[in-house]
Design a protein around this motif. Structure first.
Motif, PDB file in Angstrom:
ATOM      1  N   GLU A  64      33.218  17.433  89.946  1.00 27.27           N
ATOM      2  CA  GLU A  64      33.546  18.577  90.803  1.00 27.27           C
ATOM      3  C   GLU A  64      33.527  19.887  90.006  1.00 27.27           C
ATOM      4  O   GLU A  64      33.033  20.913  90.494  1.00 27.27           O
ATOM      5  CB  GLU A  64      34.921  18.384  91.447  1.00 27.27           C
ATOM      6  N   TYR A 101      28.741  22.080  96.690  1.00 27.19           N
ATOM      7  CA  TYR A 101      30.038  22.293  96.051  1.00 27.19           C
ATOM      8  C   TYR A 101      30.554  23.687  96.416  1.00 27.19           C
ATOM      9  O   TYR A 101      29.923  24.693  96.079  1.00 27.19           O
ATOM     10  CB  TYR A 101      29.933  22.152  94.530  1.00 27.19           C
ATOM     11  N   SER A 154      36.414  22.115  96.856  1.00 22.84           N
ATOM     12  CA  SER A 154      36.460  21.442  95.558  1.00 22.84           C
ATOM     13  C   SER A 154      37.664  21.833  94.713  1.00 22.84           C
ATOM     14  O   SER A 154      38.197  21.002  93.974  1.00 22.84           O
ATOM     15  CB  SER A 154      35.171  21.722  94.771  1.00 22.84           C
TER      16      SER A 154
END
Length: 314
Positions: free
Chosen positions: A274, A285, A290
């Motif tokens: 992440e 992302y 995240s």
């Protein structure tokens, strides 16, 4: 994003096309009879996967949608009316784990030869993840404030955790095991995010998106999936036990695989993945989603470390 020609679609699906629209990096196609998903894929991989798919079905694996192909670069599958899988719903997870184990059991010693290219096996992927995370930490001061502050507070600890786990994996040795699994034509999915599971309206579980699949150490799939489940459920020992019980109903893990898994679970893959995705602004992302996930992992680090130490004695 490349779009399939209407005439090609109608030829492959033997039906009139009424509408084509973008859908999750693919195309959703409405025909006279049903909806389809069209994926643009690499021709070499497609030829390989069509053969693997055929073998799996002959062996009895039916938890993947039937496929059609133009024989070149387009893959077509029926659209699943349902919901994306979630690793926090126990009833669904139990079905997913059992399905994965069946996929692994039936996907060993396949006759289809591997694609003649670099495999990027589990051991290499872990080393690459560790190196990518190290490079992110080297430029941490250049990152935006929320991610920068998080990595300044926790990045070094997670990197050292990963480095220690990697040294133990090298001693096992993971690389030799990964190569052996590839020679045995052990099929691995290699991208078991929850969105690669679908649950239809009847409650049946489907495994989807096989573009990353290859012959590799299947314990990597187990690790990927159980890691995400444990993060989602705050490293609950009960969920880990449930996973292993459900999996081994269909495929027993060897003592060596259990040892590898115990070390893999000490590698902070979720945090690194992440963080790298945000730092490098990779597609899919977003800070909004995240960053809370990273904070959750960081907050559970002590519980994760304690759990990992217990697994060391498997």
């Amino acid at each position: 994003m490349k779009q399939p020609h209407r005439s090609l679609v109608e030829t492959v699906l033997h039906s009139n096309v009424h509408q084509m629209k973008p859908y999750r990096k693919n195309w959703c196609i409405e025909t006279d009879h049903q909806k389809w998903i069209a994926k643009h894929v690499h021709p070499t991989w497609l030829r390989w996967w069509v053969q693997v798919d055929y073998e799996l079905r002959l062996r009895g694996f039916t938890s993947m949608q039937p496929i059609r192909s133009d024989g070149g670069e387009w893959l077509f599958m029926p659209f699943i009316e349902g919901k994306t899988g979630r690793y926090s719903i126990r009833e669904d997870v139990e079905k997913m784990v059992e399905t994965l184990a069946i996929f692994h059991r039936l996907g060993r010693r396949l006759m289809t030869p591997p694609i003649d290219e670099a495999a990027f096996l589990l051991s290499e992927r872990i080393a690459d993840r560790l190196n990518q995370f190290y490079r992110v930490l080297q430029k941490v001061e250049q990152l935006e404030a929320p991610l920068r502050e998080l990595l300044l507070a926790h990045g070094r600890d997670f990197y050292l955790d990963g480095l220690a786990a990697w040294e133990r994996l090298r001693q096992l040795p993971l690389t030799r095991f990964s190569l052996k699994e590839r020679r045995l034509h052990a099929l691995s999915h290699r991208d078991l995010a929850s969105h690669n599971w679908m649950v239809d309206k009847a409650g049946r579980v489907w495994l989807i998106d096989f573009e990353t699949a290859s012959y590799d150490a299947q314990i990597g799939d187990v690790w990927q999936m159980v890691s995400r489940i444990l993060v989602e459920n705050e490293w609950s020992e009960e969920w880990l036990r449930m996973f292993l019980v459900q999996y081994e109903k269909e495929r027993l893990l060897s003592s060596f695989e259990k040892k590898v898994l115990s070390v893999l679970l000490a590698f902070p893959n979720e945090f690194m993945r992440e963080a790298i995705g945000l730092a490098e602004q990779k597609r899919g992302y977003r800070l909004k989603y995240s960053l809370p996930y990273l904070h959750k992992i960081a907050e559970c680090r002590s519980k994760w470390k304690s759990q990992s130490k217990q697994l060391f004695y498997w």
